[in-house]
Design a protein around this motif. Structure first.
Motif, PDB file in Angstrom:
ATOM      1  N   GLU A   1       0.846  -1.207   0.000  1.00 33.82           N
ATOM      2  CA  GLU A   1       0.000   0.000   0.000  1.00 33.82           C
ATOM      3  C   GLU A   1       0.872   1.245   0.000  1.00 33.82           C
ATOM      4  OE1 GLU A   1      -3.261  -0.244  -0.387  1.00 33.82           O
ATOM      5  OE2 GLU A   1      -3.129  -2.422  -0.333  1.00 33.82           O
ATOM      6  N   CYS A   2       1.659   1.360  -1.046  1.00 35.22           N
ATOM      7  CA  CYS A   2       2.695   2.399  -1.095  1.00 35.22           C
ATOM      8  C   CYS A   2       2.226   3.612  -1.905  1.00 35.22           C
ATOM      9  CB  CYS A   2       3.959   1.802  -1.720  1.00 35.22           C
ATOM     10  SG  CYS A   2       5.362   2.893  -1.629  1.00 35.22           S
ATOM     11  N   LYS A   3       2.223   4.769  -1.231  1.00 35.65           N
ATOM     12  CA  LYS A   3       1.793   6.009  -1.890  1.00 35.65           C
ATOM     13  C   LYS A   3       2.972   6.687  -2.582  1.00 35.65           C
ATOM     14  CE  LYS A   3       0.651   9.633   0.617  1.00 35.65           C
ATOM     15  NZ  LYS A   3      -0.130  10.524   1.501  1.00 35.65           N
ATOM     16  N   THR A   4       2.769   7.103  -3.824  1.00 35.54           N
ATOM     17  CA  THR A   4       3.782   7.854  -4.571  1.00 35.54           C
ATOM     18  C   THR A   4       3.148   9.156  -5.060  1.00 35.54           C
ATOM     19  OG1 THR A   4       4.720   5.755  -5.360  1.00 35.54           O
ATOM     20  CG2 THR A   4       5.455   7.767  -6.465  1.00 35.54           C
ATOM     21  N   GLU A   5       3.835  10.270  -4.834  1.00 30.75           N
ATOM     22  CA  GLU A   5       3.352  11.585  -5.282  1.00 30.75           C
ATOM     23  C   GLU A   5       4.390  12.211  -6.190  1.00 30.75           C
ATOM     24  OE1 GLU A   5       2.839  13.203  -1.319  1.00 30.75           O
ATOM     25  OE2 GLU A   5       0.654  13.037  -1.518  1.00 30.75           O
ATOM     26  N   TRP A   6       3.925  12.913  -7.210  1.00 31.02           N
ATOM     27  CA  TRP A   6       4.855  13.556  -8.148  1.00 31.02           C
ATOM     28  C   TRP A   6       4.152  14.724  -8.855  1.00 31.02           C
ATOM     29  CZ3 TRP A   6       1.950   9.320  -9.092  1.00 31.02           C
ATOM     30  CH2 TRP A   6       1.258   9.242 -10.305  1.00 31.02           C
ATOM     31  N   LYS A   7       4.954  15.507  -9.549  1.00 30.46           N
ATOM     32  CA  LYS A   7       4.434  16.625 -10.340  1.00 30.46           C
ATOM     33  C   LYS A   7       4.872  16.467 -11.787  1.00 30.46           C
ATOM     34  CE  LYS A   7       4.386  20.197  -6.737  1.00 30.46           C
ATOM     35  NZ  LYS A   7       4.922  21.515  -6.333  1.00 30.46           N
ATOM     36  N   GLU A   8       3.972  16.801 -12.689  1.00 29.29           N
ATOM     37  CA  GLU A   8       4.315  16.834 -14.113  1.00 29.29           C
ATOM     38  C   GLU A   8       3.543  17.973 -14.760  1.00 29.29           C
ATOM     39  OE1 GLU A   8       5.025  13.698 -17.735  1.00 29.29           O
ATOM     40  OE2 GLU A   8       3.047  13.691 -16.825  1.00 29.29           O
ATOM     41  N   ASN A   9       4.254  18.809 -15.465  1.00 28.38           N
ATOM     42  CA  ASN A   9       3.647  19.961 -16.151  1.00 28.38           C
ATOM     43  C   ASN A   9       2.804  20.818 -15.205  1.00 28.38           C
ATOM     44  OD1 ASN A   9       4.780  19.042 -18.571  1.00 28.38           O
ATOM     45  ND2 ASN A   9       2.982  17.766 -19.006  1.00 28.38           N
ATOM     46  N   GLY A  10       3.343  21.012 -13.995  1.00 30.41           N
ATOM     47  CA  GLY A  10       2.686  21.892 -13.035  1.00 30.41           C
ATOM     48  C   GLY A  10       1.520  21.268 -12.286  1.00 30.41           C
ATOM     49  N   LYS A  11       1.181  20.034 -12.611  1.00 28.41           N
ATOM     50  CA  LYS A  11       0.069  19.369 -11.925  1.00 28.41           C
ATOM     51  C   LYS A  11       0.607  18.343 -10.935  1.00 28.41           C
ATOM     52  CE  LYS A  11      -3.439  19.737 -15.581  1.00 28.41           C
ATOM     53  NZ  LYS A  11      -4.352  18.970 -16.465  1.00 28.41           N
ATOM     54  N   GLU A  12      -0.133  18.201  -9.826  1.00 37.79           N
ATOM     55  CA  GLU A  12       0.262  17.228  -8.813  1.00 37.79           C
ATOM     56  C   GLU A  12      -0.557  15.944  -8.972  1.00 37.79           C
ATOM     57  OE1 GLU A  12      -0.118  18.981  -4.977  1.00 37.79           O
ATOM     58  OE2 GLU A  12       1.511  20.412  -5.306  1.00 37.79           O
ATOM     59  N   TYR A  13       0.132  14.828  -8.826  1.00 36.82           N
ATOM     60  CA  TYR A  13      -0.513  13.526  -8.956  1.00 36.82           C
ATOM     61  C   TYR A  13      -0.115  12.642  -7.778  1.00 36.82           C
ATOM     62  CZ  TYR A  13      -0.982  14.945 -13.869  1.00 36.82           C
ATOM     63  OH  TYR A  13      -1.264  15.617 -15.024  1.00 36.82           O
ATOM     64  N   ARG A  14      -0.931  11.613  -7.543  1.00 36.83           N
ATOM     65  CA  ARG A  14      -0.536  10.592  -6.566  1.00 36.83           C
ATOM     66  C   ARG A  14      -1.232   9.283  -6.910  1.00 36.83           C
ATOM     67  NH1 ARG A  14      -3.129  10.188  -0.657  1.00 36.83           N
ATOM     68  NH2 ARG A  14      -5.258   9.767  -1.270  1.00 36.83           N
ATOM     69  N   ILE A  15      -0.577   8.200  -6.532  1.00 37.55           N
ATOM     70  CA  ILE A  15      -1.165   6.876  -6.735  1.00 37.55           C
ATOM     71  C   ILE A  15      -0.749   6.000  -5.563  1.00 37.55           C
ATOM     72  CG2 ILE A  15       0.748   5.819  -8.071  1.00 37.55           C
ATOM     73  CD1 ILE A  15      -1.558   4.711  -9.933  1.00 37.55           C
ATOM     74  N   ILE A  16      -1.639   5.107  -5.152  1.00 38.98           N
ATOM     75  CA  ILE A  16      -1.307   4.130  -4.109  1.00 38.98           C
ATOM     76  C   ILE A  16      -1.205   2.763  -4.775  1.00 38.98           C
ATOM     77  CG2 ILE A  16      -2.022   3.028  -1.955  1.00 38.98           C
ATOM     78  CD1 ILE A  16      -3.466   5.637  -1.240  1.00 38.98           C
ATOM     79  N   SER A  17       0.006   2.260  -4.868  1.00 43.05           N
ATOM     80  CA  SER A  17       0.243   0.947  -5.466  1.00 43.05           C
ATOM     81  C   SER A  17      -0.019  -0.135  -4.427  1.00 43.05           C
ATOM     82  CB  SER A  17       1.695   0.839  -5.950  1.00 43.05           C
ATOM     83  OG  SER A  17       2.052   1.941  -6.754  1.00 43.05           O
ATOM     84  N   ASP A  18      -0.414  -1.298  -4.888  1.00 40.08           N
ATOM     85  CA  ASP A  18      -0.600  -2.413  -3.948  1.00 40.08           C
ATOM     86  C   ASP A  18       0.717  -2.782  -3.279  1.00 40.08           C
ATOM     87  OD1 ASP A  18      -3.405  -2.891  -4.150  1.00 40.08           O
ATOM     88  OD2 ASP A  18      -3.046  -3.626  -6.164  1.00 40.08           O
ATOM     89  N   ALA A  19       1.807  -2.608  -3.999  1.00 41.16           N
ATOM     90  CA  ALA A  19       3.140  -2.763  -3.411  1.00 41.16           C
ATOM     91  C   ALA A  19       4.161  -2.104  -4.327  1.00 41.16           C
ATOM     92  CB  ALA A  19       3.502  -4.234  -3.196  1.00 41.16           C
ATOM     93  N   ARG A  20       5.301  -1.776  -3.727  1.00 40.54           N
ATOM     94  CA  ARG A  20       6.444  -1.281  -4.497  1.00 40.54           C
ATOM     95  C   ARG A  20       7.679  -2.000  -3.976  1.00 40.54           C
ATOM     96  NH1 ARG A  20       7.274   4.886  -3.951  1.00 40.54           N
ATOM     97  NH2 ARG A  20       8.543   4.318  -2.165  1.00 40.54           N
ATOM     98  N   PHE A  21       8.549  -2.412  -4.882  1.00 42.33           N
ATOM     99  CA  PHE A  21       9.754  -3.127  -4.468  1.00 42.33           C
ATOM    100  C   PHE A  21      10.799  -3.082  -5.574  1.00 42.33           C
ATOM    101  CE2 PHE A  21       7.083  -6.175  -6.673  1.00 42.33           C
ATOM    102  CZ  PHE A  21       7.952  -6.978  -7.381  1.00 42.33           C
TER     103      PHE A  21
END
Length: 203
Positions: free
Chosen positions: A108-128
């Motif tokens: 349940e790993c949350k990742t946040e980032w910006k692209e072209n001035g917009k903010e995004y986020r996604i929660i993956s079931d897992a990251r490794f």
């Protein structure tokens, strides 16, 4: 909090409790594989000895998760709630086992980032990380395919940002339940030009 040492519990049983605290829920066969519990009969015997600390629910086989005493024993307050999420958790943990228990695994790993001035986020079931590759896992059990396509679009944005920062070539890993869904997910990943793998659960 009780001490595991004071409970005269074997090392393997301690490891089982800690694995359940990290992974939420594991089936009897998953525990057999992870902890070399031998035959089905022997695995059931060991898990029965631990029943003071475990809840279990029957699907195709028994699935185990920590009860209140088990959580107190390992020192976690995170409670696994089985309502609707148990099969999803088991599929996620199939991948944990398949990729040889990555030390970098984060559920349940949350990742946040910006692209072209917009903010995004996604929660993956897992990251490794596996063999120096960064994986983002999505378990597809009963998700609407339109939502899966939206996720792929989001990952395409995230992967562009990661690639621009030159911190590796990420891979989107799908674990799904039918050949038809597998083909659709692969087609969309190709359309969005992202690196991907799709595995299908063998029921």
């Amino acid at each position: 909090m009780q001490s595991l040492k004071n409970k005269k519990m074997g090392e393997r049983q301690e490891k089982i409790l800690y694995a359940l605290s990290e992974l939420g829920a594991l089936s009897r066969s998953q525990l057999q594989h992870m902890f070399d519990l031998g035959s089905k009969r022997n695995a059931n015997r060991i898990l029965q000895q631990m029943s003071e600390y475990l809840h279990h629910v029957r699907l195709n086989e028994n699935v185990y998760y920590l009860n209140k005493q088990g959580r107190e024993l390992v020192g976690t307050t995170k409670e696994f709630r089985k309502n609707g999420q148990i099969e999803h958790a088991l599929m996620r943990n199939d991948i944990y086992i398949f990729y040889h228990y990555p030390k970098t695994w984060k559920s349940e790993c949350k990742t946040e980032w910006k692209e072209n001035g917009k903010e995004y986020r996604i929660i993956s079931d897992a990251r490794f990380t596996y063999h120096d590759q960064l994986y983002f896992l999505e378990v597809d059990l009963q998700q609407q395919m339109a939502k899966n396509k939206q996720k792929i679009e989001l990952y395409a944005s995230l992967f562009r940002v990661i690639q621009r920062q030159q911190i590796g070539e990420p891979i989107l890993l799908w674990y799904t339940v039918s050949q038809t869904r597998k083909e659709k997910l692969g087609k969309w990943c190709k359309e969005y030009e992202i690196s991907y793998e799709v595995l299908c659960k063998d029921f």
